[in-house]
Design a protein around this motif. Structure first.
Motif, PDB file in Angstrom:
ATOM      1  N   GLY A 641       0.821  -1.198   0.000  1.00 20.32           N
ATOM      2  CA  GLY A 641       0.000   0.000   0.000  1.00 20.32           C
ATOM      3  C   GLY A 641       0.860   1.255   0.000  1.00 20.32           C
ATOM      4  O   GLY A 641       1.970   1.283  -0.537  1.00 20.32           O
ATOM      5  N   ILE A 642       0.375   2.283   0.639  1.00 22.49           N
ATOM      6  CA  ILE A 642       1.141   3.530   0.735  1.00 22.49           C
ATOM      7  C   ILE A 642       2.270   3.348   1.734  1.00 22.49           C
ATOM      8  O   ILE A 642       2.076   2.825   2.838  1.00 22.49           O
ATOM      9  N   MET A 643       3.445   3.807   1.330  1.00 19.67           N
ATOM     10  CA  MET A 643       4.616   3.702   2.199  1.00 19.67           C
ATOM     11  C   MET A 643       5.179   5.100   2.432  1.00 19.67           C
ATOM     12  O   MET A 643       5.188   5.933   1.523  1.00 19.67           O
ATOM     13  N   ALA A 644       5.637   5.361   3.622  1.00 15.57           N
ATOM     14  CA  ALA A 644       6.212   6.664   3.948  1.00 15.57           C
ATOM     15  C   ALA A 644       7.403   6.467   4.866  1.00 15.57           C
ATOM     16  O   ALA A 644       7.425   5.555   5.708  1.00 15.57           O
ATOM     17  N   GLY A 645       8.395   7.304   4.708  1.00 12.96           N
ATOM     18  CA  GLY A 645       9.593   7.210   5.537  1.00 12.96           C
ATOM     19  C   GLY A 645      10.528   8.354   5.251  1.00 12.96           C
ATOM     20  O   GLY A 645      10.105   9.449   4.862  1.00 12.96           O
ATOM     21  N   LEU A 646      11.813   8.101   5.421  1.00  8.80           N
ATOM     22  CA  LEU A 646      12.821   9.132   5.223  1.00  8.80           C
ATOM     23  C   LEU A 646      13.904   8.620   4.282  1.00  8.80           C
ATOM     24  O   LEU A 646      14.259   7.431   4.304  1.00  8.80           O
ATOM     25  N   LEU A 647      14.396   9.523   3.464  1.00  7.48           N
ATOM     26  CA  LEU A 647      15.525   9.236   2.588  1.00  7.48           C
ATOM     27  C   LEU A 647      16.777   9.872   3.194  1.00  7.48           C
ATOM     28  O   LEU A 647      16.820  11.086   3.394  1.00  7.48           O
ATOM     29  N   PHE A 648      17.764   9.053   3.507  1.00  3.21           N
ATOM     30  CA  PHE A 648      19.050   9.525   4.000  1.00  3.21           C
ATOM     31  C   PHE A 648      20.063   9.363   2.868  1.00  3.21           C
ATOM     32  O   PHE A 648      20.226   8.252   2.342  1.00  3.21           O
ATOM     33  N   HIS A 649      20.738  10.441   2.521  1.00  5.34           N
ATOM     34  CA  HIS A 649      21.660  10.323   1.383  1.00  5.34           C
ATOM     35  C   HIS A 649      22.746  11.386   1.462  1.00  5.34           C
ATOM     36  O   HIS A 649      22.642  12.372   2.203  1.00  5.34           O
ATOM     37  N   ASN A 650      23.787  11.180   0.669  1.00  2.00           N
ATOM     38  CA  ASN A 650      24.830  12.193   0.502  1.00  2.00           C
ATOM     39  C   ASN A 650      25.061  12.491  -0.975  1.00  2.00           C
ATOM     40  O   ASN A 650      26.158  12.856  -1.389  1.00  2.00           O
ATOM     41  N   LEU A 651      23.994  12.337  -1.777  1.00  2.00           N
ATOM     42  CA  LEU A 651      24.084  12.618  -3.212  1.00  2.00           C
ATOM     43  C   LEU A 651      24.035  14.115  -3.414  1.00  2.00           C
ATOM     44  O   LEU A 651      23.047  14.771  -3.084  1.00  2.00           O
ATOM     45  N   THR A 652      25.098  14.654  -3.946  1.00  2.00           N
ATOM     46  CA  THR A 652      25.241  16.095  -3.985  1.00  2.00           C
ATOM     47  C   THR A 652      26.128  16.488  -5.155  1.00  2.00           C
ATOM     48  O   THR A 652      26.652  15.638  -5.873  1.00  2.00           O
ATOM     49  N   ILE A 653      26.285  17.762  -5.347  1.00  4.11           N
ATOM     50  CA  ILE A 653      27.158  18.324  -6.376  1.00  4.11           C
ATOM     51  C   ILE A 653      28.117  19.284  -5.679  1.00  4.11           C
ATOM     52  O   ILE A 653      27.646  20.200  -4.989  1.00  4.11           O
ATOM     53  N   PRO A 654      29.436  19.091  -5.862  1.00  2.00           N
ATOM     54  CA  PRO A 654      30.128  18.006  -6.559  1.00  2.00           C
ATOM     55  C   PRO A 654      29.922  16.664  -5.862  1.00  2.00           C
ATOM     56  O   PRO A 654      29.687  16.618  -4.656  1.00  2.00           O
ATOM     57  N   GLU A 655      30.059  15.596  -6.627  1.00  2.00           N
ATOM     58  CA  GLU A 655      29.765  14.268  -6.106  1.00  2.00           C
ATOM     59  C   GLU A 655      30.894  13.735  -5.228  1.00  2.00           C
ATOM     60  O   GLU A 655      32.071  14.005  -5.466  1.00  2.00           O
ATOM     61  N   ASN A 656      30.498  12.972  -4.220  1.00  2.00           N
ATOM     62  CA  ASN A 656      31.455  12.274  -3.369  1.00  2.00           C
ATOM     63  C   ASN A 656      31.868  10.968  -4.027  1.00  2.00           C
ATOM     64  O   ASN A 656      31.106  10.366  -4.790  1.00  2.00           O
ATOM     65  N   ARG A 657      33.048  10.518  -3.716  1.00  2.00           N
ATOM     66  CA  ARG A 657      33.451   9.194  -4.205  1.00  2.00           C
ATOM     67  C   ARG A 657      32.710   8.095  -3.451  1.00  2.00           C
ATOM     68  O   ARG A 657      32.352   7.073  -4.026  1.00  2.00           O
ATOM     69  N   PHE A 658      32.483   8.299  -2.152  1.00  2.00           N
ATOM     70  CA  PHE A 658      31.631   7.390  -1.390  1.00  2.00           C
ATOM     71  C   PHE A 658      30.219   7.961  -1.408  1.00  2.00           C
ATOM     72  O   PHE A 658      29.997   9.106  -1.032  1.00  2.00           O
ATOM     73  N   ARG A 659      29.261   7.170  -1.865  1.00  2.00           N
ATOM     74  CA  ARG A 659      27.895   7.653  -2.046  1.00  2.00           C
ATOM     75  C   ARG A 659      26.909   6.660  -1.445  1.00  2.00           C
ATOM     76  O   ARG A 659      27.129   5.448  -1.491  1.00  2.00           O
ATOM     77  N   PHE A 660      25.822   7.195  -0.922  1.00  2.00           N
ATOM     78  CA  PHE A 660      24.781   6.303  -0.427  1.00  2.00           C
ATOM     79  C   PHE A 660      23.430   6.993  -0.519  1.00  2.00           C
ATOM     80  O   PHE A 660      23.324   8.226  -0.496  1.00  2.00           O
ATOM     81  N   ALA A 661      22.413   6.173  -0.626  1.00  2.00           N
ATOM     82  CA  ALA A 661      21.023   6.632  -0.570  1.00  2.00           C
ATOM     83  C   ALA A 661      20.221   5.504   0.062  1.00  2.00           C
ATOM     84  O   ALA A 661      20.130   4.398  -0.500  1.00  2.00           O
TER      85      ALA A 661
END
Length: 1006
Positions: A641-661
């Motif tokens: 059904g409907i799902m809700a939560g939080l997105l934790f990430h470090n996707l940014t500009i300039p990009e990091n070499r270590f990335r997560f979402a």
């Protein structure tokens, strides 16, 4: 001390290098008449060519640049193709342009000229007798120009004319030889200095502005009277068509005479709608009175009412920092341009309508080209940074000064780096190793990099050089450069000599290294030792070349002291006369350091470089702390059904070499925690591979349910972890449209299936099973502008099967813009490991691919295992690529499969409708088929509505083979035949979220 002695010796060598020696002179007279009904120019030209070189010339090269618009095989047209611009290719023949009616005479004697189909805009003019050093010849010719529509710089939009690069012009001959260059959209020009005397005849109600000085008193009085008319006081709707309507041309003609000395080009612009403004300014350095003229359409009054002020400020600021303006006029007009926001010509510039919103910076930049291109005529085709980059540096200095913004030199500890959008894009390109070295030919730059590296990377580097030398020494060096080389053709070494004459510091790091590198700049403070009187700061240079660094010391946010190093590799130490401090910082407001998160050394912190800042949603990575972004996350599928939560990430500009979402969510229907995430790390080896990415994807959702014999619904879920190594091959050619990748991926999948027991009264329960799979895929893409194609070869292996497959795609473009035939072909071979089809059946090759077939759980489906409802209609373009959603093995093969999928656009302008047809050979010896059929040829066809390109489409079959027909009728009834055959795609699996910022940048600027 040894370094200082070396620097002084270096300085003395360079101060002894000679000044400009010789250059050719070209004086030009042209009489031209505009035919504004047929969009032609009829002209006669006289060129006096003086050979000031020590060489005897037997021929001359001439530019016939209007021929760039002659057909779609010219260098200009080919460059547009490479850069993805299709406007010229699909234009009508009547909208193209050319130059003809040429009859060259040299000193009164007819002479031959030659050009080629590959470069019709370059001609070689044969001389009847050698042109000796110190001698001159007179070249004459009539010519006619068919004015194209505006595709680049020259052209017309109805009866508005932008006439540039329009007449035969000798190529530059200097100490490096001839420089015959074709007209290009990306990459500008170099021409010989001389005088221009041009008479232009056209209907008398045109407002006409051109290079140089208008020599007709009547015309000057008329323009002066126009400049005094009041501007419209009522607020005008932006680009209001009734305000900007073009009046009829006057039946009476006028001839306007222009003249200027010491210029290398002549351009003119004419429009009957323009409003005119005028002002004056005195140029610093020579007190020359300069008249500033601007002309613009009424609907742009608000944007342009301060335009003369911007021109005046450019004269004052560039005159102070570089050298005095040498001409009597400086002008700007509003027009149409397809080669950037503005384009400069001697004493005049044209600004595209779309740039009016940012008029100040664009106008300062284009007017500034009167110095860097106008009076300092560098070879922009070979060294574009000497024009565009230096000019961008002074444009930014000027606009900062006008805005009273000195923040670039006052940033404090821990504050966000001050940078504009374009510089941010540079840092992104550098972080992903996609930028290019500054000093190379214009044509060698990728389209995005030409705008970013040539302009903004150069400006960042020059800001570094200026602060390293010191503002005063740098300004003295630039004045020296101007005084020595104005009205000449300087090269990079000439600028270097002039700057070096004003400093004992070595400049080799800038001219030999910084201009020629595509490496990301990165300094890090690795250690500090504080004694009784001094603090020793150790700095490591992660960039493999000798560069200087600037360090600042703070106590809280108060700057205590700072220090420069000489250029160094690896490590250096600086002694600062302080003992009380809490923060050391690499000055990344001066140095274009690509990794600001390690620029700060915190004295009393346990981890001296570590810092994390939590921010909402998304943002830029421009401060000294790593960012953790938190944003809302939501989703939906048929089971959770409907799902809700939080997105934790470090996707940014300039990009990091270590990335997560990571997106954990709560499912309100299944009442459970679900979610998805990806973690990755990137290397840039710069050898066989351009990029290597280690990535792990994971997700867990529910994909089946039952309420049979249960008080509440029971949900089964799946969990997947898929580590992968993704190799991107290095194509080496920056203009290559090819991308090749190799992917090695493993899958660990846990599935909960519902066990209904042994009889109808049993309570269902969940039974778990774990599966392991491996995948190897090679993909080749050629994203060329016309007829792009791709293919991939893939192998999969599981405990119960193996299969190999190949897929190819090509878009065959029609001779109509944005219309094409799309061809996809697939061939696959299946290898069962055992003889039990109930075990390996789910892995067989599928003609149409649904959620039930996605045993690797790579896709995103509303109803993964649904056989009824909307979720059951979702398919993916995998394997056979058929559009009719089918289940129960009707379209599966345990042997091999070969299919072809065709889609074609319809000639319906912007309607998102295509026709599709699929056909394939799909043999199957599986005895468990619910609808066995010896016929192995299957097909379907119908109408496609594509809503989001390559992601969301709806397919409505109109014809289909009996296999599909019988399957739907037998399972859902004849009345549901149409509804059950409709399908849709939602190809979210094509998106790698860890690479989303890079893709967003490319999509946003192209």
């Amino acid at each position: 001390m040894k370094q200082l002695i070396t620097a002084i010796a270096f300085f003395s060598v360079f101060t002894s290098i000679a000044q400009p020696a010789w250059q050719q002179r070209v004086d030009t007279k042209i009489d031209v008449t505009l035919n504004d009904k047929k969009h032609f120019l009829d002209a006669y030209e006289e060129i006096t060519y003086t050979n000031n070189s020590p060489d005897t010339l037997n021929y001359l090269y001439l530019h016939l640049w209007p021929n760039a618009y002659k057909n779609d095989h010219t260098p200009f047209a080919r460059q547009l193709d490479i850069n993805g611009n299709t406007s010229f290719y699909y234009s009508k023949p009547a909208d193209k342009g050319y130059i003809d009616s040429l009859q060259f005479m040299v000193d009164g004697q007819y002479t031959d000229y030659n050009n080629t189909d590959n470069a019709p805009d370059i001609a070689r003019l044969e001389l009847h007798k050698p042109l000796l050093p110190g001698h001159k010849i007179v070249i004459t010719t009539p010519f006619r120009v068919k004015i194209p529509k505006v595709f680049s710089r020259m052209g017309h939009t109805r009866q508005a004319y932008y006439i540039s690069q329009w007449f035969p012009k000798p190529a530059v001959y200097d100490s490096k030889g001839w420089h015959p260059i074709s007209y290009l959209d990306q990459g500008e020009f170099i021409s010989e200095y001389g005088s221009y005397d041009v008479s232009i005849t056209l209907p008398e109600n045109y407002v006409l502005l051109a290079s140089g000085n208008c020599m007709d008193e009547k015309e000057n009085l008329w323009l002066d009277s126009l400049s005094k008319l009041p501007l419209p006081t009522k607020k005008i709707a932006f680009n209001a068509p009734h305000i900007d309507s073009i009046p009829p041309s006057s039946p009476f003609l006028k001839t306007v005479h222009f003249h200027e000395d010491n210029i290398h080009d002549f351009a003119w612009f004419a429009d009957k709608r323009w409003l005119v403004r005028k002002d004056t300014v005195h140029s610093p350095g020579n007190n020359q009175l300069v008249t500033a003229w601007v002309a613009f359409m009424p609907s742009y009054r608000q944007q342009w009412e301060s335009a003369t002020e911007y021109l005046k400020e450019t004269v004052k600021h560039y005159g102070k920092w570089v050298g005095p303006y040498q001409y009597k006029t400086i002008k700007a007009v509003l027009g149409d341009l397809r080669a950037g926001g503005g384009m400069e010509y001697p004493t005049i510039t044209v600004i595209d309508k779309a740039s009016s919103a940012a008029l100040r910076s664009v106008l300062v930049h284009e007017a500034g080209h009167n110095w860097f291109y106008g009076m300092l005529g560098s070879n922009e085709r070979d060294h574009a940074w000497m024009d565009e980059g230096i000019n961008t540096f002074y444009e930014q200095k000027t606009t900062r000064d006008l805005a009273k913004d000195t923040s670039a030199t006052k940033a404090s500890s821990g504050k966000k780096r001050k940078t504009g959008a374009e510089s941010t894009i540079y840092f992104e390109r550098a972080a992903t190793h996609n930028d290019q070295a500054i000093d190379q030919t214009s044509a060698n730059f990728e389209k995005l990099n030409y705008g970013i590296d040539v302009y903004y990377k150069t400006a960042l580097a020059l800001n570094w050089l200026e602060k390293y030398m010191g503002d005063t020494a740098f300004e003295q060096g630039m004045h020296d450069y101007y005084d020595t080389w104005h009205f000449h053709h300087p090269y990079p070494d000439d600028l270097r000599v002039c700057l070096q004459r004003h400093t004992a510091l070595p400049l080799d790091w800038f001219f030999s290294d910084m201009l020629h590198t595509d490496k990301k700049i990165d300094f890090v403070i690795t250690n500090t030792e504080t004694g009784n009187e001094y603090t020793e700061v150790t700095v490591h240079n992660n960039t493999d070349m000798a560069l200087p660094v600037h360090i600042k010391a703070y106590n809280n946010d108060s700057l205590i002291t700072d220090a420069w190093s000489l250029p160094f590799k690896n490590d250096t130490s600086l002694s600062l006369p302080i003992t009380t401090w809490n923060t050391m910082k690499v000055d990344d407001d001066i140095i274009p350091d690509g990794k600001p998160t390690n620029d700060v050394y915190r004295r009393y912190a346990i981890f001296h470089h570590f810092g994390v800042k939590v921010k909402p949603f998304f943002g830029l990575n421009l401060s000294d702390k790593d960012k953790l972004f938190i944003a809302p996350a939501a989703g939906y599928n048929q089971y959770d059904g409907i799902m809700a939560g939080l997105l934790f990430h470090n996707l940014t500009i300039p990009e990091n070499r270590f990335r997560f979402a990571l997106a954990p969510m709560y499912a309100f229907q299944s009442k459970a925690l679900v979610g998805a995430g990806s973690v990755g790390y990137v290397w840039y080896p710069e050898n066989l591979f351009k990029e290597i990415m280690l990535q792990a994807d994971g997700k867990t959702f529910h994909d089946n349910e039952t309420s049979v014999n249960l008080p509440s619904r029971l949900y089964g879920n799946y969990s997947k972890i898929a580590p992968s190594l993704n190799f991107t091959f290095n194509e080496h050619d920056p203009l290559s449209s090819v991308k090749r990748t190799l992917t090695i991926k493993g899958y660990s999948i846990m599935e909960q299936n519902i066990d209904f027991g042994t009889d109808s009264l049993s309570k269902p329960s969940l039974a778990s099973q774990n599966k392991m799979y491996g995948l190897l895929r090679y993909q080749h893409r050629n994203d060329r502008t016309y007829n792009p194609f791709s293919y991939n070869v893939e192998g999969q292996l599981g405990a119960d099967f193996a299969k190999i497959s190949a897929e190819g795609n090509i878009r065959i473009d029609y001779n109509v813009k944005n219309k094409a035939l799309y061809v996809r072909a697939f061939i696959g071979k299946f290898f069962p490991v055992n003889n039990d089809p109930t075990v390996y059946g789910r892995y067989e090759l599928n003609a149409s691919y649904t959620g039930l077939d996605d045993y690797l759980y790579d896709g995103t489906y509303f109803g993964r295992n649904a056989q009824n409802g909307v979720g059951a209609q979702q398919i993916s373009m995998q394997e056979g690529g058929f559009k009719v959603p089918a289940f129960n093995n009707v379209d599966r093969s345990d042997n091999y499969m070969a299919t072809i999928n065709l889609e074609t656009d319809l000639p319906l302008k912007k309607w998102p409708i295509r026709l599709f047809f699929d056909a394939g050979i799909i043999p199957n010896s599986n005895p468990t088929l619910t609808n066995p059929n010896s016929n192995t040829i299957m097909y379907d066809g119908g109408v496609e509505i594509h809503l989001i390109k390559n992601v969301v489409s709806v397919y409505i079959p109109i014809i289909m083979s009996s296999d599909f027909d019988n399957y739907i009728i037998n399972n859902y009834g004849k009345k549901n035949l149409f509804a059950r055959s409709v399908s849709f795609t939602m190809q979210l699996q094509n998106i790698n979220w860890l690479k989303a910022p890079e893709k967003a940048i490319k999509m946003g600027v192209n």
